[in-house]
Structure formats: C-alpha cells, structure tokens
Design a protein around this motif. Structure first.
Motif, PDB file in Angstrom:
ATOM      1  N   ARG A 143      79.197  35.352  11.247  1.00 39.31           N
ATOM      2  CA  ARG A 143      79.011  37.348  11.639  1.00 39.31           C
ATOM      3  C   ARG A 143      79.497  38.276  10.719  1.00 39.31           C
ATOM      4  NH1 ARG A 143      81.836  34.635  16.576  1.00 39.31           N
ATOM      5  NH2 ARG A 143      83.983  34.611  14.793  1.00 39.31           N
ATOM      6  N   GLU A 144      80.151  38.030  10.176  1.00 40.98           N
ATOM      7  CA  GLU A 144      80.090  38.646   8.962  1.00 40.98           C
ATOM      8  C   GLU A 144      78.970  38.781   7.977  1.00 40.98           C
ATOM      9  OE1 GLU A 144      82.821  40.029   4.178  1.00 40.98           O
ATOM     10  OE2 GLU A 144      83.615  37.870   5.854  1.00 40.98           O
ATOM     11  N   ARG A 145      78.514  37.849   7.633  1.00 37.86           N
ATOM     12  CA  ARG A 145      76.984  38.030   6.737  1.00 37.86           C
ATOM     13  C   ARG A 145      75.838  38.224   7.845  1.00 37.86           C
ATOM     14  NH1 ARG A 145      77.502  31.833   2.721  1.00 37.86           N
ATOM     15  NH2 ARG A 145      78.841  32.449   2.456  1.00 37.86           N
ATOM     16  N   ILE A 146      75.894  38.154   9.189  1.00 35.68           N
ATOM     17  CA  ILE A 146      74.825  38.665   9.655  1.00 35.68           C
ATOM     18  C   ILE A 146      75.214  39.600   9.577  1.00 35.68           C
ATOM     19  CG2 ILE A 146      73.753  39.361  11.954  1.00 35.68           C
ATOM     20  CD1 ILE A 146      74.695  36.043  12.170  1.00 35.68           C
ATOM     21  N   ALA A 147      76.725  40.343   9.468  1.00 41.97           N
ATOM     22  CA  ALA A 147      76.290  41.970   9.872  1.00 41.97           C
ATOM     23  C   ALA A 147      76.253  42.251   8.333  1.00 41.97           C
ATOM     24  CB  ALA A 147      77.462  42.456  10.307  1.00 41.97           C
ATOM     25  N   THR A 148      76.330  41.752   7.579  1.00 36.50           N
ATOM     26  CA  THR A 148      75.813  42.878   6.039  1.00 36.50           C
ATOM     27  C   THR A 148      74.644  42.366   5.818  1.00 36.50           C
ATOM     28  OG1 THR A 148      77.029  40.652   5.116  1.00 36.50           O
ATOM     29  CG2 THR A 148      78.152  42.274   5.870  1.00 36.50           C
ATOM     30  N   GLY A 149      73.969  41.464   6.661  1.00 36.76           N
ATOM     31  CA  GLY A 149      72.291  41.740   6.148  1.00 36.76           C
ATOM     32  C   GLY A 149      72.428  40.899   4.780  1.00 36.76           C
ATOM     33  N   VAL A 150      73.048  39.255   4.470  1.00 34.64           N
ATOM     34  CA  VAL A 150      73.245  38.462   4.146  1.00 34.64           C
ATOM     35  C   VAL A 150      71.789  36.956   4.453  1.00 34.64           C
ATOM     36  CG1 VAL A 150      74.406  36.977   2.883  1.00 34.64           C
ATOM     37  CG2 VAL A 150      75.359  38.740   2.409  1.00 34.64           C
ATOM     38  N   TRP A 151      72.092  37.556   5.892  1.00 37.56           N
ATOM     39  CA  TRP A 151      71.705  36.096   6.737  1.00 37.56           C
ATOM     40  C   TRP A 151      70.752  37.047   7.476  1.00 37.56           C
ATOM     41  CZ3 TRP A 151      74.953  32.362   9.590  1.00 37.56           C
ATOM     42  CH2 TRP A 151      75.733  30.865   8.687  1.00 37.56           C
ATOM     43  N   THR A 152      69.602  36.372   7.242  1.00 38.47           N
ATOM     44  CA  THR A 152      68.464  37.327   7.991  1.00 38.47           C
ATOM     45  C   THR A 152      67.595  36.543   8.654  1.00 38.47           C
ATOM     46  OG1 THR A 152      67.168  37.011   6.195  1.00 38.47           O
ATOM     47  CG2 THR A 152      67.979  39.355   6.564  1.00 38.47           C
ATOM     48  N   GLY A 153      67.699  35.304   8.828  1.00 41.09           N
ATOM     49  CA  GLY A 153      67.223  34.068   8.902  1.00 41.09           C
ATOM     50  C   GLY A 153      67.982  33.167   9.330  1.00 41.09           C
ATOM     51  N   PRO A 154      67.455  31.806   9.638  1.00 44.13           N
ATOM     52  CA  PRO A 154      68.090  31.063  10.013  1.00 44.13           C
ATOM     53  C   PRO A 154      69.090  29.938   9.016  1.00 44.13           C
ATOM     54  CG  PRO A 154      66.102  30.103  11.528  1.00 44.13           C
ATOM     55  CD  PRO A 154      66.150  31.787  10.326  1.00 44.13           C
TER      56      PRO A 154
END
Length: 230
Positions: A5-16
C-alpha cells in the motif's frame, strides 16, 4: 500488505508487481487473524491495478482465483503427494487437514485508481512445531510432507506467475470446476457461517461464481457472499 500500500501510494508501484518478505512481524489473514511468518516460508503480496486485469470493477471471485493459484503451486511442489492437497474454501490450502497455505484479498484505492492486493503465506521450510500454540488449525510445512528443502524464491516466482494467470483468465473463465474436485470436505456434512446466519448440509461443489453449494434440509443452497466454513 502495508509495504504494498505504501509503494502504491507513493507512486513506486504503477503496474502489476509483488513484494516478498523473508519474515513478517505483523502478518494477518482474514478478519485480522494473526499469521505467523518466520524465516523459511513464502510471505508475498502481489498487486494489480484493476484496469490492468480487463475489469470494469472488482473481480467478484478474486478470492477463489487466488485460492486456485495457491492450490496449483502447492500441488506442483508435492510430487506424489499432490492429491493430498485440498482447498478449504475460500482461501486455505490443507494437506491431510493441516494448514500449509493461506491467502487474503484486499481492494485498495490510491489517486483515484483501484488496486487488487493478494497476500499469500505458505509454510515451506519453516519449523511448524515452533509456531505458537492455539492456532485455529494445525500447521504443516511442505518440507514435512516431501522430506526435502524447497527453494523459496523460485516457488514465490511460480506463485506470482500463477496469480497473474488466474486473475487474467480469458473472458472471466470460471475456475469453479477445477477447484470443486479438490474441495476439502467434498460430499461431507459441513457448517457455514455468514454473519449471524449458520447453515449446514452436505457439500456438493461450487456455483459458477465460486460459492459453495450444499444440500441442506431446506434443499440445495448456495452460500451467501462472505460465508465461511467452520
């Protein structure tokens, strides 16, 4: 899950993508139940933007799909013992009634984009005798079944590939037939709980949308959403 969740919220994850932990100190399962995650197991969270799965909204049978992927991977590690693995609907993999794998699905939204997160824990080489007493179901590790150590990283990679495959199943193809034949307690009397409602009957299989079907005193019934086997 927290790292995802943290990586998604900070834009580190943008895809699968996925994150694998050596150990977890705050692992949890359904309804916030504690999941103990010592070194030697697969403790993994994978995430997909829902729009990358070809879905206009949440996958209604995401839990079943994740369970099917886990069952495939566990069976693939067991060799001649593969037929002993069963899926305790909706999210546990049991071998001879002992729990070797559990999973949980969560939906997470960030910056207006919805994500599906799948958290999976598999007892692999860890010593289950050292787990805390009072677990809801006795634990078992793959190593105890096969008598050999398993390589955790390739196993985690195989799991991620299977998760991706089942969540992208062409045309939303139902996995119910594949899973139904390997249900725990199939053709036995079971008890289901859904909120304050309890029902019992003989487990006969799965509906097309992945819910349990039982023959009860009131006739054939399909488990309501959110139901759980006792």
């Amino acid at each position: 899950m927290e790292v995802a969740r943290e990586r998604i919220a900070t834009g580190v994850w943008t895809g699968p993508t996925a994150v694998l932990a050596r150990v977890q100190t705050g692992g949890y399962g359904r309804h916030g139940r504690a999941w103990h995650s010592p070194e030697g197991g697969v403790w993994l969270t994978a995430g997909w933007p829902e729009d990358s799965l070809g879905q206009a909204g949440p996958l209604p049978d995401a839990g079943l799909r994740v369970g099917a992927a886990c069952l495939r991977v566990v069976r693939g590690e067991l060799g001649d013992a593969a037929e002993r693995a069963r899926l305790k609907w909706p999210n546990d993999i049991l071998i001879d009634g002992r729990k070797v794998c559990g999973s949980i699905c969560e939906r997470f939204e960030s910056a207006g984009r919805a994500w599906l997160l799948a958290g999976v824990g598999i007892n692999v080489n860890n010593a289950t005798a050292e787990l805390p007493e009072g677990l809801r179901r006795p634990a078992l590790a793959l190593r105890e079944v096969t008598g050999r150590a398993h390589d955790v990283r390739p196993l985690a990679a195989a799991l991620t590939a299977q998760l991706d495959a089942v969540l992208r199943a062409s045309g939303g193809r139902s996995l119910a037939p594949e899973v139904a034949a390997r249900l725990w307690k199939l053709d036995e009397v079971v008890e289901l709980v859904a909120g304050t409602e309890r029902m019992s009957g003989v487990l006969r299989g799965l509906s097309d949308d992945g819910r349990l079907v039982i023959d009860s005193n009131e006739g054939r019934r399909v488990a309501p959403p959110g139901a759980e086997l006792v």
